[in-house]
Design a protein around this motif. Structure first.
Motif, PDB file in Angstrom:
ATOM      1  N   ILE A  12       2.297  34.855   4.691  1.00 37.84           N
ATOM      2  CA  ILE A  12       1.655  33.584   4.347  1.00 37.84           C
ATOM      3  C   ILE A  12       1.679  33.478   2.831  1.00 37.84           C
ATOM      4  N   VAL A  13       2.272  32.399   2.328  1.00 38.84           N
ATOM      5  CA  VAL A  13       2.416  32.219   0.893  1.00 38.84           C
ATOM      6  C   VAL A  13       1.577  31.022   0.432  1.00 38.84           C
ATOM      7  N   PRO A  14       0.374  31.289  -0.077  1.00 38.57           N
ATOM      8  CA  PRO A  14      -0.447  30.202  -0.619  1.00 38.57           C
ATOM      9  C   PRO A  14       0.151  29.690  -1.925  1.00 38.57           C
ATOM     10  N   PHE A  15       0.189  28.373  -2.073  1.00 41.81           N
ATOM     11  CA  PHE A  15       0.767  27.789  -3.285  1.00 41.81           C
ATOM     12  C   PHE A  15      -0.138  26.679  -3.778  1.00 41.81           C
ATOM     13  N   ARG A  16      -0.041  26.389  -5.085  1.00 40.87           N
ATOM     14  CA  ARG A  16      -0.819  25.302  -5.680  1.00 40.87           C
ATOM     15  C   ARG A  16       0.050  24.109  -6.027  1.00 40.87           C
ATOM     16  N   ASP A  17       1.321  24.354  -6.331  1.00 42.78           N
ATOM     17  CA  ASP A  17       2.239  23.284  -6.705  1.00 42.78           C
ATOM     18  C   ASP A  17       3.371  23.230  -5.683  1.00 42.78           C
ATOM     19  N   GLY A  44      12.883  34.687   4.379  1.00 41.06           N
ATOM     20  CA  GLY A  44      12.688  35.243   5.708  1.00 41.06           C
ATOM     21  C   GLY A  44      13.327  34.369   6.757  1.00 41.06           C
ATOM     22  N   ASP A  45      13.262  34.832   7.987  1.00 46.47           N
ATOM     23  CA  ASP A  45      13.802  34.071   9.104  1.00 46.47           C
ATOM     24  C   ASP A  45      12.899  32.874   9.386  1.00 46.47           C
ATOM     25  N   LEU A  46      13.312  32.022  10.283  1.00 47.78           N
ATOM     26  CA  LEU A  46      12.576  30.807  10.602  1.00 47.78           C
ATOM     27  C   LEU A  46      11.164  31.144  11.085  1.00 47.78           C
ATOM     28  N   GLY A  47      10.156  30.601  10.438  1.00 50.76           N
ATOM     29  CA  GLY A  47       8.767  30.833  10.809  1.00 50.76           C
ATOM     30  C   GLY A  47       8.177  32.115  10.268  1.00 50.76           C
ATOM     31  N   GLN A  48       8.934  32.858   9.505  1.00 50.49           N
ATOM     32  CA  GLN A  48       8.443  34.123   8.989  1.00 50.49           C
ATOM     33  C   GLN A  48       7.709  33.963   7.660  1.00 50.49           C
ATOM     34  N   VAL A  49       8.091  33.003   6.865  1.00 47.96           N
ATOM     35  CA  VAL A  49       7.416  32.698   5.607  1.00 47.96           C
ATOM     36  C   VAL A  49       6.702  31.367   5.795  1.00 47.96           C
ATOM     37  N   VAL A  50       5.358  31.417   5.750  1.00 48.00           N
ATOM     38  CA  VAL A  50       4.544  30.245   6.049  1.00 48.00           C
ATOM     39  C   VAL A  50       3.811  29.796   4.790  1.00 48.00           C
ATOM     40  N   PRO A  51       4.200  28.668   4.200  1.00 49.30           N
ATOM     41  CA  PRO A  51       3.493  28.184   3.011  1.00 49.30           C
ATOM     42  C   PRO A  51       2.222  27.426   3.387  1.00 49.30           C
ATOM     43  N   LEU A  52       1.147  27.694   2.644  1.00 52.02           N
ATOM     44  CA  LEU A  52      -0.126  26.998   2.824  1.00 52.02           C
ATOM     45  C   LEU A  52      -0.664  26.584   1.464  1.00 52.02           C
ATOM     46  N   MET A  53      -1.126  25.349   1.360  1.00 54.87           N
ATOM     47  CA  MET A  53      -1.727  24.848   0.128  1.00 54.87           C
ATOM     48  C   MET A  53      -3.103  25.501  -0.042  1.00 54.87           C
ATOM     49  N   TRP A  54      -3.443  25.891  -1.278  1.00 51.44           N
ATOM     50  CA  TRP A  54      -4.762  26.462  -1.529  1.00 51.44           C
ATOM     51  C   TRP A  54      -5.264  26.039  -2.892  1.00 51.44           C
ATOM     52  N   ASP A  55      -6.576  26.126  -3.063  1.00 53.14           N
ATOM     53  CA  ASP A  55      -7.213  25.827  -4.333  1.00 53.14           C
ATOM     54  C   ASP A  55      -7.982  27.066  -4.752  1.00 53.14           C
ATOM     55  N   ILE A  56      -7.876  27.412  -6.007  1.00 48.19           N
ATOM     56  CA  ILE A  56      -8.450  28.654  -6.506  1.00 48.19           C
ATOM     57  C   ILE A  56      -9.984  28.642  -6.470  1.00 48.19           C
ATOM     58  N   ARG A  57     -10.578  27.461  -6.396  1.00 52.16           N
ATOM     59  CA  ARG A  57     -12.043  27.346  -6.390  1.00 52.16           C
ATOM     60  C   ARG A  57     -12.633  27.024  -5.024  1.00 52.16           C
ATOM     61  N   ASP A  58     -11.797  26.880  -4.001  1.00 56.14           N
ATOM     62  CA  ASP A  58     -12.257  26.451  -2.678  1.00 56.14           C
ATOM     63  C   ASP A  58     -12.202  27.615  -1.674  1.00 56.14           C
ATOM     64  N   PRO A  59     -13.366  28.134  -1.255  1.00 54.86           N
ATOM     65  CA  PRO A  59     -13.372  29.252  -0.301  1.00 54.86           C
ATOM     66  C   PRO A  59     -12.801  28.885   1.064  1.00 54.86           C
TER      67      PRO A  59
END
Length: 156
Positions: free
Chosen positions: A72-77, A88-103
């Motif tokens: 799981i790769v959290p990204f901001r931009d 990675g293969d299909l479905g192996q690398v999953v990007p998710l948006m995150w905010d550094i201040r939001d639990p």
């Protein structure tokens, strides 16, 4: 009349190979590796890599995905995560948006993870984040949320 079946013990070499494929995470069922070795391998482990778009993070994502771990790769931009999808293969690398201040977004990223890597850091301040925001507060928040979700390994 039924004849009893003879059960043969596994050959030592085969038994050793199966033991290497079997992993039992602390809070779930056993995980058995399967599939071909390399990019299409599946280990059943899930890792979250905060700071994956940085210098060290991109290499860690590549190694984990090549070993068969779902990453799981959290990204901001939006533009920073594009180069990670092909590691990675299909479905192996999953990007998710995150905010550094939001639990809540951090909790969404670590919810299913066996291991969490925190590689977030800056050597300069920006208009949105100070040194303390990135290197102290964010690290503490990621560690607290990971502990609340019973992540077995937290690596910083």
């Amino acid at each position: 009349m039924l004849l009893p079946q003879v059960v043969r013990p596994l050959r030592p070499k085969l038994a050793r190979g199966l033991a290497q494929q079997l992993t039992i995470p602390p809070r779930s069922n056993p995980v058995i590796s399967y599939g071909p070795a390399g990019r299409s391998a599946v280990t059943g482990h899930v890792a979250t890599v905060f700071g994956c778009t940085g210098f060290l993070g991109r290499y860690l994502v590549s190694k984990l995905a090549k070993a068969g771990t779902q990453v799981i790769v959290p990204f901001r931009d939006e533009d920073e995560k594009r180069h990670l999808k092909v590691m990675g293969d299909l479905g192996q690398v999953v990007p998710l948006m995150w905010d550094i201040r939001d639990p809540d977004t951090i909790a969404e990223c670590v919810r299913h993870s066996d291991v969490v890597y925190n590689l977030v850091g800056r050597e300069y301040e920006t208009k949105n984040y100070t040194f303390e925001d990135v290197n102290v507060t964010a690290a503490q928040l990621i560690a607290e949320v990971s502990m609340a979700h019973s992540v077995s390994n937290f690596i910083q």
